[in-house]
Every structure is written in structure tokens, then in C-alpha cells.
Design an enzyme around this catalytic site. Structure first.
Site: not given
Ligand code: PNS
Length: 166
Positions: A17, A41, A90, A127
Site C-alpha cells: 500500500h 470482510k 498487484r 493484508s
Molecule cells: O482494500 P479493500 O478491502 O479492497 O477496500 C475496499 C473498499 C473499502 C475500498 C470498498 O469496499 C469500498 O469502496 N467501500 C466503500 C463503499 C463503496 O463505495 N462501495 C462501492 C464501491 S463501487
């Protein structure tokens, strides 16, 4: 000023990250790291803990700010005056999900998503794997920033004792 939002769960932030955030900083004047929630998650660290760990890990990089993102990435990016959303790739396995999120976020906000190819030497760092290694007593210290290594060690021990088991 060009502002980018770099969203993620950061449970916890890894050296992968940090690499992507540093690369984003070469393209944008200011990078806001949005620590969000993925409803699918189970997290090891609470949202405030994930923010604190990311702040500690990124403290030495000027022009980077870490904030809790309570809601949609699209809304958070608009509220913070972002020009773009930045995510790290990645490898090809990440692509399909990132494409779907990029299209949804553009649908919601009109904002483009820039996908950055991270350092291949860090492409194995995730992670989820780092937590698995920590849970089974493996060596993870060279995969995460020093402040995170300490927190992971402690959380792994707490979980072993059952105090943080789901
Ligand atoms: O590191 P991650 O778990 O891939 O991050 C995912 C995250 C938190 C960025 C994603 O779940 C997210 O965007 N959550 C906020 C809600 C949202 O905007 N959802 C629509 C995404 S299209």
C-alpha cells in the site's frame, strides 16, 4: 491543486500500500487515503485503529493525509474535492474487481479511477496473507511498516488467547 483519493480497507496497511500511495503522490499534489469498510470482510483492526496505523506508516510522506471513510468512496472523493480515485494493481487477479468498482464510482460521481501498477517486488503482499502469516506465527515484519508489525504481533497474540475471536 490535483487531489487523489486512495481508498481501501487497510487492515492493516502494508508496504505494498505504501508503495502505491508514494507512486500516487508523484502524480497528484495531495493524496487522501480513505480508510473504509468492505461489508464482506471481517477486520482484525477497528476502523480507528486502521486509521491510526496508516497515519503512523505514512507520517514521513508529505502531502498524504489519512481519513476515516464512512460511506461510499464516490461521495468521500467528491466531498474532499478529489480529481481522481487511485487504486493499486498487484496483477491481473485484481483487475476485474477494480474495473467494476471504477465503473460504479464513475457512474456515481463522474470521477475517473487511475490504476497504478505497484512494485513487482511487493506484488505478493496482501493484508489478508499478512494476517494469516501472523496468526500462524510466521515472519511478517518485512511485509509491513514497523508500527504495523508491532500492532500485528500484539493482535495475533490477543486473538490466539481468544479475546478477539469472532
Ligand atoms: O482494500 P479493500 O478491502 O479492497 O477496500 C475496499 C473498499 C473499502 C475500498 C470498498 O469496499 C469500498 O469502496 N467501500 C466503500 C463503499 C463503496 O463505495 N462501495 C462501492 C464501491 S463501487
Amino acid at each position: 491543486m490535483k487531489i487523489a483519493v486512495c481508498p481501501g480497507s487497510f487492515d492493516p496497511i502494508t508496504l505494498g500500500h505504501v508503495d502505491v500511495i508514494q507512486r500516487a503522490r508523484t502524480m497528484f499534489d495531495h493524496v487522501i487515503v480513505g480508510v473504509g469498510r468492505n461489508t464482506r470482510k471481517n477486520y482484525w483492526f477497528s476502523a480507528p485503529e486502521r486509521v491510526q496505523l496508516a497515519r503512523g506508516a505514512l507520517a514521513d510522506i508529505p502531502g498524504v493525509q489519512v481519513e476515516l471513510m464512512d460511506g461510499l468512496v464516490a461521495a468521500f472523493a467528491q466531498e474532499h474535492g478529489a480529481t481522481a480515485i487511485v487504486k493499486g494493481l498487484r496483477g491481473t487477479a485484481d483487475f476485474d474487481n477494480e474495473q467494476a468498482m471504477a465503473l460504479l464510482n464513475r457512474h456515481l460521481s463522474g470521477l475517473e479511477t487511475a490504476l497504478i501498477i505497484g512494485d513487482p517486488a511487493k506484488a505478493h503482499i496482501a493484508s489478508s496473507f499478512v494476517k494469516e502469516i501472523a496468526a500462524y506465527g510466521g515472519k511478517f515484519e518485512d511485509l509491513v511498516p514497523a508500527n504495523v508489525a508491532q500492532a500485528l504481533q500484539q493482535r495475533a497474540q490477543e486473538r490466539k488467547k481468544g479475546s478477539h475471536d469472532e
